[in-house]
Write an enzyme that holds these catalytic residues in place. Sequence first.
Site, PDB file in Angstrom:
ATOM      1  CE  LYS A  52      -3.585  -2.499   2.302  1.00 27.68           C
ATOM      2  NZ  LYS A  52      -4.005  -3.084   3.562  1.00 27.68           N
ATOM      3  CD  GLN A  96      -3.506  -5.062   6.476  1.00 28.38           C
ATOM      4  OE1 GLN A  96      -3.665  -4.079   5.771  1.00 28.38           O
ATOM      5  NE2 GLN A  96      -3.685  -6.289   6.023  1.00 28.38           N
ATOM      6  CG  ASP A 119     -10.325  -1.924   4.301  1.00 25.64           C
ATOM      7  OD1 ASP A 119      -9.999  -2.403   3.205  1.00 25.64           O
ATOM      8  OD2 ASP A 119      -9.610  -1.957   5.312  1.00 25.64           O
TER       9      ASP A 119
HETATM   10  N1  GUN Z   1      -6.435  -8.056   5.748  1.00 33.79           N
HETATM   11  C1  GUN Z   1      -6.562  -8.885   4.672  1.00 33.79           C
HETATM   12  N2  GUN Z   1      -7.222  -8.258   3.668  1.00 33.79           N
HETATM   13  C2  GUN Z   1      -7.527  -7.019   4.120  1.00 33.79           C
HETATM   14  C3  GUN Z   1      -8.197  -5.906   3.534  1.00 33.79           C
HETATM   15  O1  GUN Z   1      -8.681  -5.925   2.389  1.00 33.79           O
HETATM   16  N3  GUN Z   1      -8.288  -4.807   4.333  1.00 33.79           N
HETATM   17  C4  GUN Z   1      -7.799  -4.770   5.598  1.00 33.79           C
HETATM   18  N4  GUN Z   1      -7.970  -3.653   6.300  1.00 33.79           N
HETATM   19  N5  GUN Z   1      -7.173  -5.785   6.166  1.00 33.79           N
HETATM   20  C5  GUN Z   1      -7.041  -6.899   5.428  1.00 33.79           C
END
Ligand code: GUN
Length: 280
Positions: A52, A96, A119
């Site tokens: 990211k 996350q 998200d």
């Molecule tokens: N952990 C695994 N996939 C994701 C996601 O798409 N967003 C977030 N925030 N955590 C994750």
Amino acid sequence: MQNIIDVKSIVNESKEKLKIEIDKLKKENIHPKLAVILANNDSASQIYVNKKRKMCEELGIIDEEYILDESVTTEKMLEIINKLNKDKSVDGILVQLPVFSHLDEKLILNTISPQKDVDGFHPENLGRLLIGEDTIVSCTPKGIMKIIDSLGEDLTGKNAVVIGRSRIVGKPIACLLLNRNATVTICHSKTKNLENYTKNADILIVAVGKASLVKKEMIKDGAIVIDVGINRIDGKIKGDVDTLNVVDKVKYITPVPGGVGLTTVLSLMENVVEVAKRRK
Ligand code: GUN
């Protein structure tokens, strides 16, 4: 092979378009900003966060990170989120997942302002998706739709089978396919005779986390197969579909690695930019 979808090209094309939009916003003095909160020691999460960060850098999105150790409390997390909710310079907030097991994950996610929930995990955004209203769509399902749309197929009346019912992938992708008039079936770990469903799938989405779960004999000739799985087997990354043996039978299939995962990060960037545009 021609039926392996070139996801990298799809992503690169979208990245170029997004960069132009970001540069335009900057000229209007809007600098898109994403706040990422990492509260776990999970190595996969650290890899995602690095990805990211890298794409934010490439596109010119400001990336503010909160890396927290195990001493963090739910109260402290809520304090950080509430501050970010109020901060007008922050467009998107991402926690996350998973978070440390002593933290109240549900309360933490629900505290993120739905307007900054890039998200798409907040109940308000998921609810809007369910009733087919415009909303922030979670990143992996949004990326899957971008891949499917790149194929130029009309989904109306097609049989779409989703294996997996998670809040992150299975449920939202089922809603998106339904909103596009596909006939959607959701299968999961308690489904009996899985192959009875998969054999009828014109579009098969597999998001389970079990390497090579879907075999050749389970697939309809000419199906479109989207493999969301990322499984580490003997140091190699493998999907949920036995791609090597399936590839000749399908119309299209996504590779792993280099497939859906690439579009997930891109979708996040697109969501941040969508929110930033609302500042106007
Ligand atoms: N952990 C695994 N996939 C994701 C996601 O798409 N967003 C977030 N925030 N955590 C994750």
